[in-house]
Design an enzyme around this catalytic site. Structure first.
Site, PDB file in Angstrom:
ATOM      1  CG  HIS A  30       1.873   1.783   7.832  1.00  0.00           C
ATOM      2  ND1 HIS A  30       0.874   2.055   8.742  1.00  0.00           N
ATOM      3  CD2 HIS A  30       2.390   0.583   8.195  1.00  0.00           C
ATOM      4  CE1 HIS A  30       0.800   1.055   9.610  1.00  0.00           C
ATOM      5  NE2 HIS A  30       1.701   0.161   9.305  1.00  0.00           N
ATOM      6  CB  ILE A  58       4.466   6.846  -3.372  1.00  0.00           C
ATOM      7  CG1 ILE A  58       3.630   6.195  -2.265  1.00  0.00           C
ATOM      8  CG2 ILE A  58       3.944   6.460  -4.743  1.00  0.00           C
ATOM      9  CD1 ILE A  58       2.192   6.700  -2.208  1.00  0.00           C
ATOM     10  CG  ASP A  59       5.501   4.857   1.520  1.00  0.00           C
ATOM     11  OD1 ASP A  59       4.712   5.820   1.468  1.00  0.00           O
ATOM     12  OD2 ASP A  59       5.142   3.692   1.717  1.00  0.00           O
ATOM     13  NE  ARG A  76     -15.504  21.635   7.981  1.00  0.00           N
ATOM     14  CZ  ARG A  76     -16.067  22.042   9.112  1.00  0.00           C
ATOM     15  NH1 ARG A  76     -15.487  21.723  10.276  1.00  0.00           N
ATOM     16  NH2 ARG A  76     -17.160  22.769   9.112  1.00  0.00           N
ATOM     17  CD  GLN A  85      -1.245  11.017  -0.726  1.00  0.00           C
ATOM     18  OE1 GLN A  85      -0.243  11.349  -0.120  1.00  0.00           O
ATOM     19  NE2 GLN A  85      -2.278  10.432  -0.122  1.00  0.00           N
ATOM     20  N   GLY A 135       8.910  -2.415  -3.845  1.00  0.00           N
ATOM     21  CA  GLY A 135       9.405  -1.745  -2.651  1.00  0.00           C
ATOM     22  C   GLY A 135      10.022  -2.712  -1.663  1.00  0.00           C
TER      23      GLY A 135
END
Length: 358
Positions: free
Chosen positions: A180, A135-136, A275, A283, A111
Site C-alpha cells: 500500500h 509481507i511488506d 489483462r 500472497q 508490523g
C-alpha cells in the site's frame, strides 16, 4: 516466569514459526519454570482478557503452518486511546490484564502499526519485546521481516505463470502486488519474475513513459509485456495532490484498483490488449518458505534469550544477517521505504526495467 504472546495485524506465513522459536527457546532455557499465555486475536485478546494457557504441545508441528494459531485482528493505533463503544479505556485494560495475569513480558508479533502499540505499552511501563512481521518488509530497523520472502515467492510464481499466457497471446499483462505504501514486495517479485515495468509508490510514474516502454518493446519484436504494479502505486499527477484531494480521488475512482486504471490508460494509448491479474491475499497464504522458517526460528530464539536476560523495550531485528536489538521508540511510526537512489533500483534500471519515471 509468565510470558504473554500475541499476533497482531495482517497475517503472514511465518507467524507460527516465530512463536515456536520463542517458545522452544524459553522451554530450553527455563524448562518447567515458564508459562506462556497466548492472547486470542491480537490486542483484542489483551484488551478483553481473551486468552489461553499454552502448553509445549501447542508449539509442536507448526513450523510449516501458515496463518496464526492465536488468530489476529487489526486494532488501529490511532484508536488505542479512544474508548470502545462501552467506554472502556483500552490502554488501561491492557495494562490491568497484563498485571492481573502476572506477566513478566509481552511478546508482540506484528508490523508497523502493531509495534507503535508495543512502544506505547513499553512507555506505559510494561516489559515488551517486538518481533518484525509483515509481507511488506517496511518495518524500520531491520533488513528483513518474516513473511516477506514467502510473499515474494508467491508473487513471483504468479508473474511466472502470467509469462506463458502473455507470450502465447501477445498481450500486456499487469500483475498487481500487495504494497500500500511501500514497494519492496513488488520490486523484488518484479525483478525475480522478469517484469519489464515495475511501478511502486515511492517512484511516481508518468503513464506516457510507461506506454513508451511498451511501444519500444513492440518495435523490438517483443509480443508481450509484463508490468508489476504495487497496489499503492501513484502517478506523478496524483503525487502532487494534497492528502485530502488524493483521498477524494480514491473514493470516486471508477476502477476497482490502480492496476485497472493503468490498464485502461495504456490500452487507449497503445491500442494493445491489456489483462490484469490480482493475486491478492494469496500472497499472505500457505506455509512459510525455508528462508522464512530459518529467519523466524532465529528471531524467536533470540527473543527467548532476551526475555531470560531481562532485555525489554526492543524490536528483535536482523542487520547484515546478524540479530540486532532496536529500541521500540526508534521503530514506532517509521517506515522503511524504497529510495529511487537505492542500488537495487539502479541495478533494475540497468537491466532495462522501466519504473515509469524517466
Amino acid at each position: 516466569m509468565r510470558v504473554g504472546m500475541l499476533t497482531s495485524g495482517g497475517d503472514c506465513q511465518s507467524l507460527n514459526a516465530t512463536m515456536r522459536g520463542v517458545a522452544k527457546s524459553l522451554y530450553h532455557l527455563l524448562g518447567d519454570d515458564v508459562e506462556i499465555i497466548g492472547f486470542i486475536d491480537g490486542y483484542k485478546g489483551l484488551i478483553y482478557s481473551d486468552y489461553k494457557i499454552m502448553k509445549p504441545k501447542d508449539f509442536s508441528g507448526i513450523l510449516t503452518l501458515g496463518g496464526t494459531i492465536l488468530g489476529t485482528s487489526r486494532q488501529p493505533f490511532k484508536l488505542m486511546r479512544v474508548p470502545d463503544a462501552n467506554g472502556l479505556d483500552k490502554v488501561k485494560a491492557m495494562k490491568d490484564n497484563y498485571r492481573r495475569l502476572g506477566l513478566d513480558c509481552l511478546v508482540v508479533l506484528g508490523g508497523n502499526g502493531s509495534q507503535k502499540t508495543s512502544n506505547l505499552l513499553s512507555e506505559e511501563g510494561l516489559n515488551v519485546i517486538g518481533l518484525p512481521k509483515t509481507i511488506d518488509n517496511d518495518l524500520w530497523g531491520t533488513d528483513v521481516t518474516f513473511g516477506f520472502q514467502s510473499a515474494v515467492n508467491l508473487a513471483t510464481q504468479t508473474i511466472d505463470c502470467i509469462h506463458t499466457t502473455a507470450a502465447s497471446h501477445g498481450r500486456v499483462f499487469i500483475v498487481e502486488v500487495m504494497g500500500h505504501k511501500v514497494g519492496w514486495l513488488t520490486l523484488s517479485a518484479g525483478m525475480a519474475g522478469g517484469a519489464d515495468i515495475i511501478l511502486i509508490p515511492e517512484i511516481p510514474y508518468d503513464i506516457n513513459i510507461v506506454a513508451d516502454a511498451i511501444k519500444k518493446r513492440e518495435k523490438e519484436g517483443k509480443r508481450f509485456s509484463i508490468i508489476a504494479v504495487a497496489e499503492g502505486a501513484i502517478s506523478k499527477e496524483q503525487a502532487e495532490m494534497s492528502k485530502k484531494d488524493y483521498r477524494q480521488y480514491l473514493a470516486t475512482r471508477e476502477y476497482p484498483s490502480i492496476s485497472y486504471e493503468i490498464g485502461a490508460q495504456i490500452g487507449k494509448i497503445t491500442g494493445q490488449e491489456i489483462r490484469v491479474a490480482v493475486p491478492g491475499h494469496m500472497q499472505r497464504g500457505g506455509g512459510p518458505c525455508p528462508y522464512d522458517r530459518v529467519l523466524s526460528s532465529r528471531l524467536g530464539a533470540a527473543a527467548g534469550q532476551m526475555i531470560v536476560d531481562g532485555e525489554f523495550g526492543i524490536l528483535v531485528g536482523m542487520k547484515n544477517n546478524k540479530i540486532v536489538k532496536v529500541p521500540l521508540s526508534d521503530v514506532a511510526g517509521k517506515l522503511k521505504m524504497v529510495s529511487p537512489d537505492d542500488e537495487i533500483v539502479k541495478q533494475a534500471k540497468l537491466l532495462g526495467i522501466s519504473f515509469g519515471d524517466e
